[in-house]
Design an enzyme around this catalytic site. Sequence first.
Site, PDB file in Angstrom:
ATOM      1  N   HIS A  83       0.810  -1.220   0.000  1.00 32.72           N
ATOM      2  CA  HIS A  83       0.000   0.000   0.000  1.00 32.72           C
ATOM      3  C   HIS A  83       0.842   1.268   0.000  1.00 32.72           C
ATOM      4  O   HIS A  83       0.308   2.360  -0.181  1.00 32.72           O
ATOM      5  CB  HIS A  83      -0.928   0.009   1.213  1.00 32.72           C
ATOM      6  CG  HIS A  83      -1.996  -1.026   1.165  1.00 32.72           C
ATOM      7  ND1 HIS A  83      -3.314  -0.734   0.903  1.00 32.72           N
ATOM      8  CD2 HIS A  83      -1.954  -2.376   1.341  1.00 32.72           C
ATOM      9  CE1 HIS A  83      -4.044  -1.839   0.926  1.00 32.72           C
ATOM     10  NE2 HIS A  83      -3.231  -2.853   1.198  1.00 32.72           N
ATOM     11  N   ASP A 143       3.849   9.523  -0.969  1.00 37.59           N
ATOM     12  CA  ASP A 143       2.647   8.781  -0.594  1.00 37.59           C
ATOM     13  C   ASP A 143       2.491   7.559  -1.477  1.00 37.59           C
ATOM     14  O   ASP A 143       3.010   7.517  -2.599  1.00 37.59           O
ATOM     15  CB  ASP A 143       1.397   9.662  -0.730  1.00 37.59           C
ATOM     16  CG  ASP A 143       0.569   9.707   0.539  1.00 37.59           C
ATOM     17  OD1 ASP A 143       0.629   8.736   1.315  1.00 37.59           O
ATOM     18  OD2 ASP A 143      -0.135  10.704   0.753  1.00 37.59           O
TER      19      ASP A 143
END
Length: 403
Positions: free
Chosen positions: A169, A381
């Site tokens: 992720h 991110d």
Amino acid sequence: MKLLEGRLFNVSNRLPVEIKFRAGHPRLNPAAGGLASALDSIWRHHHGVWIGWAGAVDAETAATLLQKAARGRSYGLKAISLSQQEVSKFYSGFANEIIWPLFHDMPSRCDFDPEYWEFYQRVNRKFAQSAMESATSKDLIWAHDYHLMLMGRYLREAGCTARVGFFLHIPFPAPDIFEKLPWRKSILRSLLQYHLLGFQTERDRYNFLSCLERIVPEASWAREESHNIVTMDNRRTRVATFPISISFEEFAGHAASRDVEALSTQLRRELTNNFIVLGVDRMDYTKGIPERLKAFRILLRRFPELRHKVTLLQVVVPSREEIPNYKELRREVELLVSQINGEFTEAGWVPIHYMHRNLTRKQLLAYYRTADIALVTSLKDGMNLVAKEFCAAQVDERGVVVI
């Protein structure tokens, strides 16, 4: 539509619920973080078991409460029991003082303590054993994120016959960064024990393959349509890109509800109908919160005509508060908020409204609908879901997200 012949075993560091003690009694709470909401739609078409840590509670209490929490869900909940030392050295230590900063290109924040590695192996073996207890050859075991990169290896060693997949992720770093990890080869070889590896972006997949070329030359790979096939020790692993998202229609539907609209109207009235800039972030040094606050201070200094007209609404969700770097970050953020408010506050106007707490879904949606602009200023991110949630909540198509 059912896609699996057997069951889905979803394995992550934490369950979608956690058990916390209030007034000496264990209570169920929704877990913080985006993983549970991101995976929620998967369970509409499958049944199975979600495996993860539920909090510092004994096994019997956890089993009783999780059985209650599973009512109405299409899946069961199974807790992994971890000691305080395992949580400290596996989760706070290896996962969040080594892998998290390194994979976000911040190696100077890493603490390469060899003891962390020992606990990382031990806990990954625990997760593998738990999945092996119930999974059959018809099932799919799906491991999630940087906490469980070794789990595939232990499943193979235990003779697992189920299909096993892994999804990262967070970003995967380029070779020059990844090579700083003392256990780099063991981790890469362990990841190749999964049948399928998923990454958020093409860049992450390219970085992973580049690291293989440099660190595991015995592995070979080839391109096949939209994915790669990596071969090592006569075993093939499919490597592909699967950008994660949210259930857009469901999120937009909740945002359009009367309760959310009423709360949004109330918030805007309380903020004297100023132009609202919103930030919603976990307390994390990768999110660029101090940088955002400093930029807002510069804005108010350079353009004094904006004072009394614009308000920054900053929501910070508590995270990893036991880790020194995060404690220091909170002090820095709250000092900046205090300094900026002290410099610019005037009668009837406070430039920054700061909240350090978890929000309910209703509150979050109301803030999204109230804001004119959402600021996402992450320094690095994986896939920031706040931007997607904010867009889904704009039922009147008024707000703008700035990334």
